[in-house]
Write a protein that holds these residues in place. Structure first.
Motif, mmCIF file in Angstrom:
data_model
loop_
_atom_site.group_PDB
_atom_site.id
_atom_site.type_symbol
_atom_site.label_atom_id
_atom_site.label_comp_id
_atom_site.label_asym_id
_atom_site.label_seq_id
_atom_site.Cartn_x
_atom_site.Cartn_y
_atom_site.Cartn_z
ATOM 1 N N UNK A 1 8.864 -2.688 7.485
ATOM 2 C CA UNK A 1 8.594 -3.921 8.240
ATOM 3 C C UNK A 1 8.815 -3.719 9.738
ATOM 4 N N UNK A 2 9.615 -2.711 10.131
ATOM 5 C CA UNK A 2 9.895 -2.476 11.547
ATOM 6 C C UNK A 2 8.758 -1.726 12.238
ATOM 7 N N UNK A 3 8.001 -0.935 11.455
ATOM 8 C CA UNK A 3 6.890 -0.152 12.015
ATOM 9 C C UNK A 3 5.651 -1.031 12.191
ATOM 10 N N UNK A 4 4.746 -0.592 13.052
ATOM 11 C CA UNK A 4 3.455 -1.262 13.212
ATOM 12 C C UNK A 4 2.576 -0.926 12.008
ATOM 13 N N UNK A 5 1.946 -1.940 11.452
ATOM 14 C CA UNK A 5 1.079 -1.739 10.286
ATOM 15 C C UNK A 5 -0.298 -1.300 10.783
ATOM 16 N N UNK A 6 -0.645 -0.035 10.471
ATOM 17 C CA UNK A 6 -1.939 0.522 10.845
ATOM 18 C C UNK A 6 -2.689 0.948 9.585
ATOM 19 N N UNK A 7 -3.898 1.428 9.764
ATOM 20 C CA UNK A 7 -4.699 1.908 8.625
ATOM 21 C C UNK A 7 -3.978 3.067 7.950
ATOM 22 N N UNK A 8 -3.454 3.993 8.754
ATOM 23 C CA UNK A 8 -2.770 5.170 8.203
ATOM 24 C C UNK A 8 -1.552 4.760 7.379
ATOM 25 N N UNK A 9 -0.797 3.770 7.876
ATOM 26 C CA UNK A 9 0.396 3.301 7.154
ATOM 27 C C UNK A 9 0.010 2.670 5.821
ATOM 28 N N UNK A 10 -1.098 1.915 5.811
ATOM 29 C CA UNK A 10 -1.553 1.264 4.576
ATOM 30 C C UNK A 10 -2.051 2.286 3.556
ATOM 31 N N UNK B 1 -4.290 0.742 0.573
ATOM 32 C CA UNK B 1 -5.710 1.047 0.737
ATOM 33 C C UNK B 1 -5.924 2.464 0.228
ATOM 34 N N UNK B 2 -6.969 2.665 -0.573
ATOM 35 C CA UNK B 2 -7.213 3.997 -1.141
ATOM 36 C C UNK B 2 -7.721 4.958 -0.072
ATOM 37 N N UNK B 3 -8.794 4.571 0.621
ATOM 38 C CA UNK B 3 -9.295 5.422 1.698
ATOM 39 C C UNK B 3 -9.758 4.524 2.842
ATOM 40 N N UNK B 4 -9.513 4.984 4.042
ATOM 41 C CA UNK B 4 -9.877 4.194 5.213
ATOM 42 C C UNK B 4 -11.380 4.273 5.435
ATOM 43 N N UNK B 5 -11.998 3.117 5.599
ATOM 44 C CA UNK B 5 -13.429 3.075 5.912
ATOM 45 C C UNK B 5 -13.539 2.984 7.435
ATOM 46 N N UNK B 6 -14.145 1.930 7.957
ATOM 47 C CA UNK B 6 -14.262 1.770 9.407
ATOM 48 C C UNK B 6 -13.117 0.942 9.977
ATOM 49 N N UNK B 7 -12.104 0.699 9.185
ATOM 50 C CA UNK B 7 -10.957 -0.080 9.630
ATOM 51 C C UNK B 7 -10.538 -1.075 8.564
ATOM 52 N N UNK B 8 -9.451 -1.790 8.861
ATOM 53 C CA UNK B 8 -8.899 -2.746 7.903
ATOM 54 C C UNK B 8 -9.033 -4.152 8.457
ATOM 55 N N UNK B 9 -9.412 -5.082 7.593
ATOM 56 C CA UNK B 9 -9.485 -6.490 7.966
ATOM 57 C C UNK B 9 -8.501 -7.253 7.103
#
Length: 157
Positions: A92-101, A107-115
């Motif tokens: 919860x302290x870290x920034x939530x990014x695509x890589x973190x998810x 998220x299984x694989x990153x597409x063009x980003x997360x919504x």
């Protein structure tokens, strides 16, 4: 059971049909291809050919448009993120990014980003760095004390 008892299940393997190997084989001479004509020759490609008649794919009108520049986003609900935090997979302290998810398995694989979508509730105070978020999701994140960093939209001048 011994190793020499192992064998395939009946019907799992088929013997190859050897065509063109004499009249006694049942598929000799023409090799099961009939006589003469296009399909008796090698290199036949007659998919969609209708004997000179205008083929179906040319008779039907063309409709629609496929945007080759369209972006495909991973949709993630707030409830799914909260479950990952409760399970200890997301910090919860870290920034939530695509890589973190992706690392957390949200998220299984990153597409063009997360919504981010607003399904469920968010208890943790989180900061997001994502491609997009719905208005309701933004309200819920800010209500929980979090923030969302979205990419700036380019304006044509």
């Amino acid at each position: 059971m011994k190793l020499n008892d192992l064998r395939d299940i009946d019907g799992a393997t088929h013997t190859r049909k050897r065509v063109g190997r004499g009249i006694g084989s049942g598929s000799g001479k023409t090799g099961g291809r009939g006589v003469k004509g296009q399909s008796s020759r090698s290199g036949v490609a007659i998919n969609g050919f209708e004997g000179g008649q205008m083929p179906l794919y040319r008779r039907l009108p063309k409709r629609g448009f496929k945007n080759i520049f369209a972006k495909s986003f991973n949709a993630v609900s707030l409830a799914r993120i909260q479950v990952a935090i409760d399970a200890g997979k997301l910090d919860a302290k870290e920034t939530v990014t695509v890589e973190a998810l992706v690392k957390a398995g949200v998220v299984r694989r990153a597409k063009d980003g997360v919504r981010i979508l607003s399904d469920g509730d968010l208890k943790a105070k989180l900061s997001f760095d994502v491609a997009g978020a719905s208005k309701a999701a933004l309200e819920k994140i800010e209500k929980a004390g979090g923030s969302v960093k979205l990419p700036q939209k380019e304006t044509a001048e």
